[in-house]
Structure formats: C-alpha cells, structure tokens
Design an enzyme around this catalytic site. Structure first.
Site, PDB file in Angstrom:
ATOM      1  N   ARG A  59     -12.809   5.957   8.194  1.00  0.00           N
ATOM      2  CA  ARG A  59     -12.282   4.607   8.351  1.00  0.00           C
ATOM      3  C   ARG A  59     -13.242   3.560   7.796  1.00  0.00           C
ATOM      4  NH1 ARG A  59      -7.488   2.263   8.204  1.00  0.00           N
ATOM      5  NH2 ARG A  59      -7.379   0.347   9.435  1.00  0.00           N
TER       6      ARG A  59
ATOM      7  N   SER B 212       0.845  -1.180   0.000  1.00  0.00           N
ATOM      8  CA  SER B 212       0.000   0.000   0.000  1.00  0.00           C
ATOM      9  C   SER B 212       0.896   1.252   0.000  1.00  0.00           C
ATOM     10  CB  SER B 212      -0.955  -0.043   1.199  1.00  0.00           C
ATOM     11  OG  SER B 212      -1.918   0.970   1.113  1.00  0.00           O
TER      12      SER B 212
ATOM     13  N   HIS C  66      -7.410  -5.254  -1.064  1.00  0.00           N
ATOM     14  CA  HIS C  66      -6.228  -4.454  -0.751  1.00  0.00           C
ATOM     15  C   HIS C  66      -5.545  -4.910   0.533  1.00  0.00           C
ATOM     16  CE1 HIS C  66      -3.772  -0.854  -1.336  1.00  0.00           C
ATOM     17  NE2 HIS C  66      -3.884  -0.599  -0.044  1.00  0.00           N
ATOM     18  N   ASP C  67      -6.312  -5.449   1.462  1.00  0.00           N
ATOM     19  CA  ASP C  67      -5.771  -5.895   2.756  1.00  0.00           C
ATOM     20  C   ASP C  67      -5.177  -7.298   2.715  1.00  0.00           C
ATOM     21  OD1 ASP C  67      -6.029  -3.709   4.351  1.00  0.00           O
ATOM     22  OD2 ASP C  67      -7.766  -4.409   5.473  1.00  0.00           O
TER      23      ASP C  67
ATOM     24  N   ASP D 208      -8.691  -5.850  -5.529  1.00  0.00           N
ATOM     25  CA  ASP D 208      -8.268  -4.599  -4.886  1.00  0.00           C
ATOM     26  C   ASP D 208      -9.077  -3.436  -5.466  1.00  0.00           C
ATOM     27  OD1 ASP D 208      -6.978  -2.359  -3.839  1.00  0.00           O
ATOM     28  OD2 ASP D 208      -4.997  -3.275  -3.981  1.00  0.00           O
TER      29      ASP D 208
END
Length: 394
Positions: A235, A166, A360-361, A327
């Site tokens: 968040r 990232s 993405h994580d 992603d």
C-alpha cells in the site's frame, strides 16, 4: 436464477468475512445472487455470482453506472439510510457532477473485491469454505460482464452513461467494447486500454511484498492473522505511485525529527505512509488485492483479436477520456494514445488533461474540476470534437 439473499444471510452469518459483513451493513439494497454458472474470460467458472450494489436518484431518470476502482466499494455516496460519506462523495449527489436529482445512479462492488460481490473472501457453495487462494483469475472482461448482468436484471438495457477511474476506467473501456450499444456516453479517467510493462513492474513489487510475508502462507493465511506487513509495504508503494513527487515535497516537512535511526519514523512523510497503510490493511483482503492487481495487469482491449486496434474499434459510445499530467501509475500518454486511435477511427471522443499535484488520485481530490467536466458531458453540453472523418464530410 436468483436466490433470496436474506434467507442466505440468516443461514450463513458465521461464515461471512469481516469485509462481507461491513459491505452488507452499508448496502441499502439486498445483494443479488445469480444462481447460474459464470464463465470467465481466461477459462474456468464460478458456480454463482453475488453482486452487492447501491442506487441513488429517481427510478425513472436516465441511468448512469459508476464502476469502482480497486479499493472502492459500491458505497460511492452517502444516503439517508447510510450517512457515512462515500468514496466519491464530492462527485455524486444532488446538484453535483453526477446529479442524483437528474440521474438514476447505480454502483456495484466489483467482482473480486472484498466489498460484498463474489471474491476470495466469499464462500464457495461447492465446498462451504472461502475461495481464498483458489479463486480463479478474473479480467476486466469478467468485471464488465457482472455490471452488465446487474443492469439487465434491473431492467436497464440502455443507459445514459457509464463512468469510472483507474481500474474503474479500465472497466468502462471494456464495458463499451463488449456492449457497444448499451451506454450512450462514457467517461474513462486515469485508465488505459492496454497495460504497459512499466505499470506491471510497479505492481509486481507490491505483490512480491505480500507473497513473501511469512504470514501469507501461500494464500492460506488465517483471516484473523493476515499478511499485514506485506500489505503495508504494497500500500505504501501504491500511495507513492498514486500521488506525485511534487505533492509530497510541497505537503510534508523536509526536516527530520529525532530519533534519527531507521527504526523510527524520522520524517513526516514516513509517519503519513504508516497511517494510510495501516488503515488500508484493516479494510482489504490480501488475496483480493493480488487478484485485482493482476486483473489490471491483464487489461487489453485487443485480447482475442488480431490487433489492439480491432478490439478498440468496437467502442461506439461518445467518449470522454481524462488524464492527469503527474500520474505516475498510468501516465497521460496512455490516455492520449487511446484518444488519437478512437479519433482516427471516426469515433466521437474528447480528451481532457488535468494538471494536478494529486496525480493518479486526482479523481478523488479535485472534485470541482472533475465535477464540472462530468456534469457537462452527461448533460450533452460538453460535446466531443469532430473526428477527421467528420471534418472531411463538412
């Protein structure tokens, strides 16, 4: 150039932020304070830079530098002194992907984050007050230069590898472009060489949520009363972008539970987002978030060069670029574009695509898959594919 940190800490305990105290408590090494003017890529400067970092592994072993993402600190893995699990616990350690029996591993909290390295929560030595909203805008160029400054101080002019995901992966690319002869090999995960408008749009909504929170007060919020509401929204949107729709649909119950009105968390996914966002707002600072969010927007290896490709061509390290098919934040097409560009330039580069519900994580979740690729690449067992120029020579 350096000021003794323990002396500084003893005389400034009352002015340290909650985030700094927590970062210093987890750090095994005393943070370094570089007492010299630090020029920034966009203009302006910092009167000094403090760097909080941790190390693992034999001192004489080949060095691998880990460059953290936005929400990660220097505490990548647990240690005897600090058994608390690190943010990359599944990758860093004895016998793991980044094997601390084989490598000397260095990880520093990034410039601008609230985890010990100089940031908006730090004290400006010129005023004796926190930088807050007055902290100058930084780019990945500045972050990469801080990592280089630390490595040079530690005596590591040449290192075996540099790795990040990232925002960490963006720093890896900048690091290799700025210092092409420092790292022999590099791994950039779920990153980009130049941020696209679609990603900027997502981050803008996050920043707007924070800046329109009444408690934000233009960035002059009280440390004990931060803009929690705006941070929670930012968040929650981030988590949605960091994961995938498929994961959410597979993971959470589709059935609502009473009460059914919008004042309550009727769906399981709503309760999940509330929990993860509530945890985040108590571990991160709003001004730091805004600063590094814009920093990621400004990622551009071609900045200051006639063309993007000219900036990319500076990279000499053997490169492993990894993307994830689901992603949402930085789609794999961006990593593939960089791969093809480097390959066309005759660089030694390999691209890997992971199919993962975690999006993405994935670098935080699919430890076995990533650990295997990282280990082989660092051990020189996963060789880069021959470039078009190499094939022409053979």
């Amino acid at each position: 150039m350096l000021r003794t940190f323990k002396k500084f800490l003893s005389s400034n305990t009352k002015t340290l932020s909650f985030f700094q105290k927590k970062a210093y408590a987890s750090c095994r090494t005393d943070p370094l304070i570089f007492k010299e003017n630090f020029q920034l890529a966009l203009g302006g400067s910092l009167p000094e830079v403090e760097i909080c970092y941790e190390t693992w592994g034999p001192k004489e072993a080949p060095v691998v530098a880990i460059l953290p993402a936005l929400s990660a600190s220097c505490h990548a893995a647990s240690t005897t002194e600090n058994p608390e699990p690190g943010w990359w616990e599944g990758i860093v350690g004895p016998g793991k992907g980044i094997d601390t029996n084989k490598y000397r591993v260095v990880c520093a909290s990034i410039l601008g984050s609230p985890f010990g390295t100089t940031s908006p929560v730090s004290i400006d030595p010129r005023t004796g007050k926190r930088y807050g909203k007055n902290f100058p805008q930084v780019t990945t160029v500045d972050l990469a230069r801080c990592h280089k400054m630390l490595l040079d101080y530690l005596g590591y002019e040449k290192i075996h590898g540099v790795i990040g995901a990232s925002l960490g992966g963006m720093q890896v690319l900048q690091f290799c472009a700025l210092f092409p002869d420092t790292a022999d090999r590099a791994i950039s995960i779920s990153a980009t060489g130049k941020t696209t408008p679609g990603t900027v749009a997502l981050r803008r909504v996050q920043r707007t949520a924070i800046m329109t929170d009444p408690k934000f007060k233009g960035g002059d919020y009280e440390p004990d009363h931060p803009p929690i509401g705006g941070m929670k929204i930012a968040r929650e949107l981030g988590v949605i972008c960091y994961r995938s729709r498929d994961e959410f649909n597979d993971r959470f119950d589709w059935k609502p539970s009473p009460p059914y009105d919008v004042k309550h968390e009727t769906f399981e996914v709503e309760r999940y987002l509330n929990v993860v966002s509530s945890k985040f707002v108590h571990s991160y600072d709003a001004n730091c978030y805004l600063l590094l969010s814009r920093c990621m927007d400004l990622q551009d290896l071609g900045f200051g060069f006639p063309h993007y490709s000219v900036g990319v061509e500076r990279i000499n390290a053997k490169m492993l670029i990894i993307g994830v098919d689901r992603d949402i934040l930085i789609p794999p097409q961006e990593q593939q574009h960089l791969f093809h560009l480097l390959q066309a330039m005759g660089k030694k580069v390999k691209f890997e695509l992971l199919s993962s519900l975690f999006g993405h994580d994935a670098f935080l979740k699919d430890s076995v898959w990533f650990g295997d690729r990282i280990s082989k690449f660092l051990s020189c067992l996963l060789y880069t594919s021959p470039s078009p120029r190499d094939r022409q020579k053979s």
